[in-house]
Structures are given as C-alpha cells and as structure tokens.
Design an enzyme around this catalytic site. Structure first.
Site, PDB file in Angstrom:
ATOM      1  N   HIS A 113     -26.273 -52.447  66.624  1.00 28.57           N
ATOM      2  CA  HIS A 113     -25.458 -51.409  67.265  1.00 28.57           C
ATOM      3  C   HIS A 113     -24.621 -52.063  68.370  1.00 28.57           C
ATOM      4  CE1 HIS A 113     -24.289 -47.891  69.548  1.00 28.57           C
ATOM      5  NE2 HIS A 113     -24.575 -47.170  68.477  1.00 28.57           N
ATOM      6  N   GLU A 165     -23.960 -51.222  71.262  1.00 29.11           N
ATOM      7  CA  GLU A 165     -24.595 -51.232  72.588  1.00 29.11           C
ATOM      8  C   GLU A 165     -25.568 -52.397  72.711  1.00 29.11           C
ATOM      9  OE1 GLU A 165     -25.868 -47.139  72.523  1.00 29.11           O
ATOM     10  OE2 GLU A 165     -23.763 -46.518  72.586  1.00 29.11           O
ATOM     11  N   SER A 190     -18.149 -40.197  68.254  1.00 29.00           N
ATOM     12  CA  SER A 190     -17.709 -38.847  68.616  1.00 29.00           C
ATOM     13  C   SER A 190     -17.613 -37.907  67.413  1.00 29.00           C
ATOM     14  CB  SER A 190     -16.378 -38.895  69.379  1.00 29.00           C
ATOM     15  OG  SER A 190     -16.543 -39.629  70.578  1.00 29.00           O
ATOM     16  N   GLY A 215     -19.050 -42.104  72.224  1.00 22.42           N
ATOM     17  CA  GLY A 215     -19.367 -41.378  73.454  1.00 22.42           C
ATOM     18  C   GLY A 215     -18.146 -40.994  74.275  1.00 22.42           C
ATOM     19  N   GLU A 235     -18.516 -48.212  63.522  1.00 22.86           N
ATOM     20  CA  GLU A 235     -18.443 -47.463  64.776  1.00 22.86           C
ATOM     21  C   GLU A 235     -17.479 -48.174  65.718  1.00 22.86           C
ATOM     22  OE1 GLU A 235     -22.212 -44.956  65.506  1.00 22.86           O
ATOM     23  OE2 GLU A 235     -22.678 -46.966  66.177  1.00 22.86           O
ATOM     24  N   LYS A 270     -30.567 -42.680  70.721  1.00 17.62           N
ATOM     25  CA  LYS A 270     -30.393 -43.677  71.794  1.00 17.62           C
ATOM     26  C   LYS A 270     -31.552 -43.553  72.800  1.00 17.62           C
ATOM     27  CE  LYS A 270     -25.495 -43.859  70.846  1.00 17.62           C
ATOM     28  NZ  LYS A 270     -24.141 -44.079  71.308  1.00 17.62           N
ATOM     29  N   ASN A 301     -28.701 -40.900  65.892  1.00 19.14           N
ATOM     30  CA  ASN A 301     -29.165 -41.970  66.787  1.00 19.14           C
ATOM     31  C   ASN A 301     -29.377 -41.364  68.167  1.00 19.14           C
ATOM     32  OD1 ASN A 301     -29.590 -44.207  68.324  1.00 19.14           O
ATOM     33  ND2 ASN A 301     -27.569 -45.110  68.029  1.00 19.14           N
TER      34      ASN A 301
HETATM   35  P1  13P Z   1     -21.489 -40.678  69.789  1.00 16.85           P
HETATM   36  O1  13P Z   1     -21.615 -39.823  68.552  1.00 16.85           O
HETATM   37  O2  13P Z   1     -22.164 -40.114  70.985  1.00 16.85           O
HETATM   38  O3  13P Z   1     -20.051 -41.067  70.017  1.00 16.85           O
HETATM   39  O4  13P Z   1     -22.276 -42.056  69.481  1.00 16.85           O
HETATM   40  C1  13P Z   1     -22.015 -42.751  68.318  1.00 16.85           C
HETATM   41  C2  13P Z   1     -23.027 -43.817  68.168  1.00 16.85           C
HETATM   42  O5  13P Z   1     -23.004 -44.814  68.868  1.00 16.85           O
HETATM   43  C3  13P Z   1     -24.086 -43.614  67.166  1.00 16.85           C
HETATM   44  O6  13P Z   1     -24.787 -44.792  66.929  1.00 16.85           O
END
Ligand code: 13P
Length: 260
Positions: free
Chosen positions: A101, A103, A215, A179, A173, A13, A11
């Site tokens: 997601h 976010e 992560s 992150g 997640e 982002k 992803n």
């Molecule tokens: P990270 O791997 O940067 O922690 O992000 C995970 C994520 O949100 C993937 O959709």
C-alpha cells in the site's frame, strides 16, 4: 472481454478497535442477510489486533465476507520484533493480504524489492495477494504515471510461478486520490486499467482482477465501474461505515452483467 466477478475490499487502515470492528462486522452481516449480494466478492481488512474477533464473528454468524490483513512481514518467523508472519495470519483464517500500500511504501520504507519478497512469501503460503500500485501527483503531472506503474508491477510480479498467478489481484491507487475526496476520473481510471491489463497480460497474469482505490464512494462507484472498467474497488474511508461500504458493494453487484 468477459467482465470478471467484482471484488470490493474495505481497508480499515488504523481505525476501529476490536469492539468497533466486531460491531461493523455484525452490521455488514445484517445488511447482507436483508439484501444478499450475488455476484460480488466482499473482503474487509481490519487492523491486526482486530483480526481474531472479526474472523470469529464472520465464521459464527456465517457472514459472506472474507478477511484480509493490511500488511505482513516477508520473513517466515524469527527475530522481527513487532512484526507478523504469513503463517500467523493463515492460522486466523485470513485469506487475503494487501501488499505495498502506498502508505507503507511512503511512511514505512517499503521498497519495490520488499514488495516483491512479501508477495513471494504470501503466494508461497497459498494466500491471496492484492498488490497495490499508484503514482504521486508530480509523477502524473509529468505524464510518467504509466511508466511508473509498469515499473512497480514488473518489479513486484516478474518471474512468479504458475501456481502463484491465480492468487494475485492488483489495486491501482493514485496517491493523489487517496483520502482527498478527489477520485480519479472514470477516463483516467479507464486509461490506467487498459495499461495495467496490457502489462499483466505480458506477465501472463491476464486473469488477475484490477481494482481502483482513491476516494471511492457509493456515488462515484457506478461510473468508475462501468466507464472506468474496473473489476472492483479498494475502499478506505467509505469502508468504515456499513451503509457507505454496502452502497459500493451493491453498485458493483448491480453493474455486473458478466460481459463488457
Ligand atoms: P480512501 O478511500 O479513503 O481514499 O482510501 C483509499 C485507500 O487507500 C484504500 O486502500
């Protein structure tokens, strides 16, 4: 229990413009040519504006990677300024769509109802869906994470028709692991995988692959895969560099033995 074919999704982002995206796609292509991956399905989810360039390069260079969108509008078309529809994505040969997601849920008001409506639009169009779930830190600290995730799943998946079921994967997640560099432990992941699989079985979705995200990197991927018993990963930061993403893909491929 038979191990499912691993699935690793990068992803990206809101990172990488279309030039950078093409470059990363080409790097993945070279690495996959030098060291082909046998057992693992690989998907990348670039920003909308990169999709055309990335699907083109993948098709023209026959790179064994499929493309996902990070989000989609639940409506078929019409007056939705700034939005993108499922049919537009299908036309670009996008095979997968991430839905809900954390976010999007936290920053763009994506409710459980909207997640469910989006899932229906995506599966109706025959596109694969990755339903994202996961709890915030205070939910985990209150020991309510399993109930929270069950409720997210039930709300998104209840009442899906037979044909839609085979299009669905789930990504767990935990928000506190995204992150932060602090992945959930293999034990925490294992417990949640068992829980999610039992909820999915009750919803007649026992065949769905269940991924972990938060992560993930090439170092923690093997233990999350083996001890955490995941069917693959949804990777953020580590998917932005070909070496780290392919390290994760490779460890999934190495861990696959068709049984567990
Ligand atoms: P990270 O791997 O940067 O922690 O992000 C995970 C994520 O949100 C993937 O959709």
């Amino acid at each position: 229990m038979t191990q499912k074919r691993p699935l690793v999704i990068g992803n990206w982002k809101m990172n990488l413009d279309y030039v950078e995206a093409v470059h990363l796609g080409q790097q993945l292509g070279v690495m996959l040519k030098n060291k082909p991956v046998e057992h693992t399905d690989i998907v990348v989810a670039p920003p909308f504006v990169d999709l055309r360039s990335v699907t083109s390069i993948i098709e023209s260079e026959r790179i064994p990677v499929e493309v996902a969108a990070q989000h989609v509008n639940a409506n078929e078309n019409g007056a939705h300024t700034g939005e993108i529809s499922v049919s537009m994505l299908k036309r670009l040969n996008v095979k997968w769509i991430l839905i809900g997601h954390s976010e999007r849920r936290a920053m763009y008001a994506m409710s459980d109802e909207l997640v469910a409506a989006t899932l229906r639009s995506v599966t109706r169009a025959g596109v694969r869906a990755v339903v994202c779930v996961g709890e915030a830190l205070q939910v985990r600290e209150a020991d309510e994470h399993e109930a929270y995730v069950s409720a997210q799943l039930a709300s998104a998946l209840e009442g899906l028709d037979e044909k839609s079921r085979e299009l669905i994967s789930v990504a767990y997640e935990p928000i506190w692991a995204i992150g932060t560099g602090l992945s959930a432990s293999a034990e925490q992941v294992r417990a949640m995988m068992d829980h999610i699989r039992s909820v999915l079985a009750q919803l007649s979705l026992g065949d769905a692959r269940v991924l972990y995200g938060g992560s993930v990197n090439a170092e923690n991927a093997p233990s999350l895969m083996l001890e955490g018993a995941v069917d693959g990963f949804l990777v953020g930061g580590a998917s932005l560099k070909a070496e780290s993403f392919m390290g994760i893909v490779q460890s999934c491929d190495d861990c696959y033995d068709g049984k567990r």
